[in-house]
Design an enzyme around this catalytic site. Structure first.
Site, PDB file in Angstrom:
ATOM      1  N   THR A   8       0.915  -1.141   0.000  1.00  0.00           N
ATOM      2  CA  THR A   8       0.000   0.000   0.000  1.00  0.00           C
ATOM      3  C   THR A   8       0.942   1.175   0.000  1.00  0.00           C
ATOM      4  O   THR A   8       2.152   0.990   0.086  1.00  0.00           O
ATOM      5  CB  THR A   8      -0.847  -0.059   1.296  1.00  0.00           C
ATOM      6  OG1 THR A   8      -1.672  -1.197   1.222  1.00  0.00           O
ATOM      7  CG2 THR A   8      -1.690   1.175   1.526  1.00  0.00           C
ATOM      8  N   THR A  57      -4.090   2.095  -2.043  1.00  0.00           N
ATOM      9  CA  THR A  57      -3.596   0.720  -2.161  1.00  0.00           C
ATOM     10  C   THR A  57      -4.205  -0.054  -3.309  1.00  0.00           C
ATOM     11  O   THR A  57      -5.300   0.258  -3.782  1.00  0.00           O
ATOM     12  CB  THR A  57      -3.888  -0.036  -0.837  1.00  0.00           C
ATOM     13  OG1 THR A  57      -3.246  -1.304  -0.865  1.00  0.00           O
ATOM     14  CG2 THR A  57      -5.371  -0.227  -0.601  1.00  0.00           C
ATOM     15  N   ASN A  75      -3.946  -3.265  -2.431  1.00  0.00           N
ATOM     16  CA  ASN A  75      -3.925  -4.314  -1.420  1.00  0.00           C
ATOM     17  C   ASN A  75      -2.595  -5.049  -1.469  1.00  0.00           C
ATOM     18  O   ASN A  75      -1.614  -4.569  -0.948  1.00  0.00           O
ATOM     19  CB  ASN A  75      -5.116  -5.265  -1.531  1.00  0.00           C
ATOM     20  CG  ASN A  75      -5.228  -6.117  -0.280  1.00  0.00           C
ATOM     21  OD1 ASN A  75      -4.791  -5.708   0.787  1.00  0.00           O
ATOM     22  ND2 ASN A  75      -5.784  -7.302  -0.398  1.00  0.00           N
ATOM     23  N   ASP A 127      -9.733  -8.281   1.400  1.00  0.00           N
ATOM     24  CA  ASP A 127      -9.927  -7.597   2.691  1.00  0.00           C
ATOM     25  C   ASP A 127     -11.296  -7.909   3.302  1.00  0.00           C
ATOM     26  O   ASP A 127     -11.541  -7.587   4.466  1.00  0.00           O
ATOM     27  CB  ASP A 127      -9.752  -6.085   2.544  1.00  0.00           C
ATOM     28  CG  ASP A 127      -8.297  -5.654   2.730  1.00  0.00           C
ATOM     29  OD1 ASP A 127      -7.491  -6.484   3.187  1.00  0.00           O
ATOM     30  OD2 ASP A 127      -7.967  -4.498   2.419  1.00  0.00           O
ATOM     31  N   GLY A 187      -0.726  -3.267   5.741  1.00  0.00           N
ATOM     32  CA  GLY A 187      -1.839  -4.172   6.076  1.00  0.00           C
ATOM     33  C   GLY A 187      -2.249  -3.989   7.522  1.00  0.00           C
ATOM     34  O   GLY A 187      -2.425  -2.866   8.002  1.00  0.00           O
TER      35      GLY A 187
HETATM   36  O1  DON Z   1      -6.961  -1.700   3.351  1.00  0.00           O
HETATM   37  C1  DON Z   1      -6.165  -2.402   3.942  1.00  0.00           C
HETATM   38  O2  DON Z   1      -6.082  -2.442   5.145  1.00  0.00           O
HETATM   39  C2  DON Z   1      -5.198  -3.245   3.146  1.00  0.00           C
HETATM   40  N1  DON Z   1      -5.724  -3.488   1.852  1.00  0.00           N
HETATM   41  C3  DON Z   1      -3.881  -2.537   3.097  1.00  0.00           C
HETATM   42  C4  DON Z   1      -2.848  -3.338   2.395  1.00  0.00           C
HETATM   43  C5  DON Z   1      -1.478  -2.918   2.716  1.00  0.00           C
HETATM   44  O3  DON Z   1      -1.243  -2.029   3.497  1.00  0.00           O
HETATM   45  C6  DON Z   1      -0.408  -3.690   2.106  1.00  0.00           C
HETATM   46  N2  DON Z   1       0.863  -3.026   2.350  1.00  0.00           N
HETATM   47  N3  DON Z   1       1.813  -3.223   2.863  1.00  0.00           N
END
Ligand code: DON
Length: 561
Positions: free
Chosen positions: A369, A387, A389, A411, A462
């Site tokens: 992200t 992001t 994702n 998600d 994430g």
């Molecule tokens: O919205 C979310 O929480 C996830 N899709 C974020 C994904 C993410 O941060 C991946 N990165 N390192």
């Protein structure tokens, strides 16, 4: 007070030294962009130099990231935008992806009701209806001061002229090469073996951006760009239709607002869990006064981990898309409730996550992200986390359009109690339904102190997003670090399930880890995934701007003098 005196003393000494040596004082920073790539930060600052605001800079920075940070920068994903105007008005835009009209709660399950591996993460069925372009257009409509096409143009130029591959990017492309080929064929752009220093030109993306520059939202959600997207999704097993694209609308939402000591904090509300969880954790921590302990000491870490454990348990039960479910926001942030949650904590021994709620799960790796923070000379501030994702999303590349598609559908909670790729579990609140937004952890955050903007902060990662933002805020306001040190400092993470504290490898004293193990904490220290890549800006009480760009990535702060 002592700190203030010391700082002033240093400044006066510096002035004297510079005066005696005939040098001039360093110019004060008037604004800044901190993002995952130097090119994108520089483009944002160039917009401000032309007289644009943080809002104008945001649009140009975001689209530049689409070009030179293809693993997360996007026109085909979604995100959250937090803002604070120079006049102090605070708000947020939700341009999170949505489930397609044809989605159903069991779409990733087989006949026996088991999750089919990779179905929600790889290929067309993993793709949520993108929100980014609609979001950027809505932001421009509300706040833009420069012409839309002038804000898109720098990204078009970057796509045509090309950007230089960094070493980290080379490794990233190499690690995904086989998957890119499996999904998109051997000729696909990002399987061409780019080496550090190579220039990547993306004419197809330049053309897509030209349509967006010309037609705004319709340039993406209608016409040839939409046709290519729908066709590519269908070819790779997905279900997004033109109707889905036409139906997409972003939503202006009230941010979550809470106090932590003298700080007034605004962060993203549902469908992100970020604001509520950050608020819960900080309010659970508040009575313990963690600043009395040393940074990353056993006691400080215990308090933080135990608060995290309890908040992530609530997340799994209560949080989802507010347009579909009732969220007991006020109860979740109620001080009495939160104090009671911490009643079972003692410094003697770890609480077991099974005593908070049941469950045993596996946790797999994944990233990307991206977050960027901007302040402008007028005093407007923007925090955006956006992001695809997973890294490069679903790995499906729209060759004709020059971009990757998201895999945000993962998600959702595909099956109650079964973890997604971040090990996060959920239930009914985050079950799949047509047009619903999947729960997020993204936490773009604005901090005020004494009624003034004090910090702009956020990160990818994430499930580790919330705990990374948390630690950065605590590092500055409890452990008295400057913002760069706060961003760079070693981080740890706990998310209720699995019941492990994850540490950045090699950055914590083995004696400290042993002390935690002696108290029954399960520790995971080997590299499993990133624990945030925080990009932050701090504004001191006297208005001095300082930046923190995360050295874990290629992140760069570009100041405006
Ligand atoms: O919205 C979310 O929480 C996830 N899709 C974020 C994904 C993410 O941060 C991946 N990165 N390192």
């Amino acid at each position: 007070m002592k700190l203030l005196f010391t700082k002033n003393y240093c400044y006066l000494t510096l002035c004297l030294v510079l005066f005696l040596s005939g040098c001039t004082l360093p110019k004060p920073i008037k604004g800044a962009v901190v993002s995952a790539r130097e090119e994108a930060s520089a483009i944002g600052v160039a917009i401000m130099k032309q007289g644009g605001t943080a809002f104008d800079a945001m649009i140009a920075t975001d689209l530049a990231l689409t070009v030179c940070y293809p693993n997360a920068g996007n026109i085909s994903g979604g995100g959250f935008f937090m803002y604070r105007t120079a006049a102090g008005e605070v708000g947020s835009l939700d341009y999170r992806e949505k489930a397609p009209l044809g989605a159903s709660s069991d779409m990733y399950l087989d006949k026996e009701g088991n999750i089919v591996p990779n179905k929600s993460t790889l290929g067309g069925l993993a793709v949520g209806v993108p929100g980014t372009v609609a979001g950027l257009v809505a932001i421009h409509k509300k706040f833009g001061t420069l012409a839309w096409e002038d804000l898109v143009q720098p990204a078009i130029d970057l796509a045509r002229e090309g950007y230089l591959v960094t070493e980290k990017q080379q490794r990233s492309f190499e690690s995904k090469k086989e998957t890119f080929i499996a999904l998109n064929g051997p000729d696909t752009l990002y399987a061409q073996g780019f080496q550090a220093g190579d220039r990547v030109q993306n004419t197809a993306l330049a053309e897509t951006l030209e349509r967006i520059a010309m037609f705004g939202k319709a340039g993406f959600y209608e016409g040839p760009v939409a046709d290519d997207l729908v066709e590519r999704v269908r070819e790779t097993g997905g279900i997004i239709t033109h109707e889905d694209l036409l139906a997409y609308e972003p939503v202006w939402r009230d941010p979550i607002n809470f106090q932590y000591k003298e700080l007034n904090i605004y962060s993203m509300g549902p469908p992100s869990s970020g604001g509520i969880c950050l608020g819960q954790i900080l309010k659970m921590i508040e009575p313990y006064d963690v600043g009395q302990y040393e940074h990353n000491s056993v006691e400080a870490m215990q308090v933080i981990v135990e608060a995290e454990r309890r908040s992530y348990a609530d997340r799994s039960l209560y949080l989802g898309d507010p347009d579909f479910i009732q969220i007991p926001k006020d109860s979740l942030l109620d001080v009495d409730y939160l104090n009671e949650r911490m009643n079972s904590f003692t410094f003697e021994k770890a609480t077991k996550s099974t005593d908070i709620a049941p469950g045993t799960i596996q946790w797999e790796e994944s990233e990307e992200t991206t977050h960027y923070s901007i302040v402008d000379p007028m005093g407007n501030a923007v925090a955006v986390t956006t992001t695809l994702n997973g890294s490069y999303g679903s790995k499906v590349f729209v060759e004709k359009g020059g971009y990757f598609l998201n895999n945000e559908m993962d998600d959702f909670s595909s099956k109650p109690g079964v973890p997604n790729m971040f090990g996060l579990i959920g239930g009914k609140a985050n079950a799949i339904a047509p047009q619903k937004r999947m729960l997020s952890a993204m936490t773009p955050t604005l901090v005020e102190r004494n009624g003034k903007l004090a910090m702009v902060v956020g990160t990818p990662g994430g499930s580790t997003i919330i705990t990374s933002v948390l630690q950065t805020i605590l590092n500055v306001y409890e452990f008295e670090m400057d913002v760069q040190s706060a961003v760079s400092a070693a981080r740890f993470h706990h998310q209720w399930l699995p019941d492990v504290v994850v540490f950045e490898p090699g950055r914590f004293d083995p004696a400290l880890i042993k002390s935690l193990q002696d108290k029954d904490y399960n520790i995971k220290e080997e590299y499993s995934r990133i624990i945030g890549r925080v990009d932050a800006i701090q504004i001191s009480d006297s208005g001095e701007i300082t930046t923190g760009a995360d050295p874990r990535g290629d992140d760069t702060a570009v100041p405006l003098f």
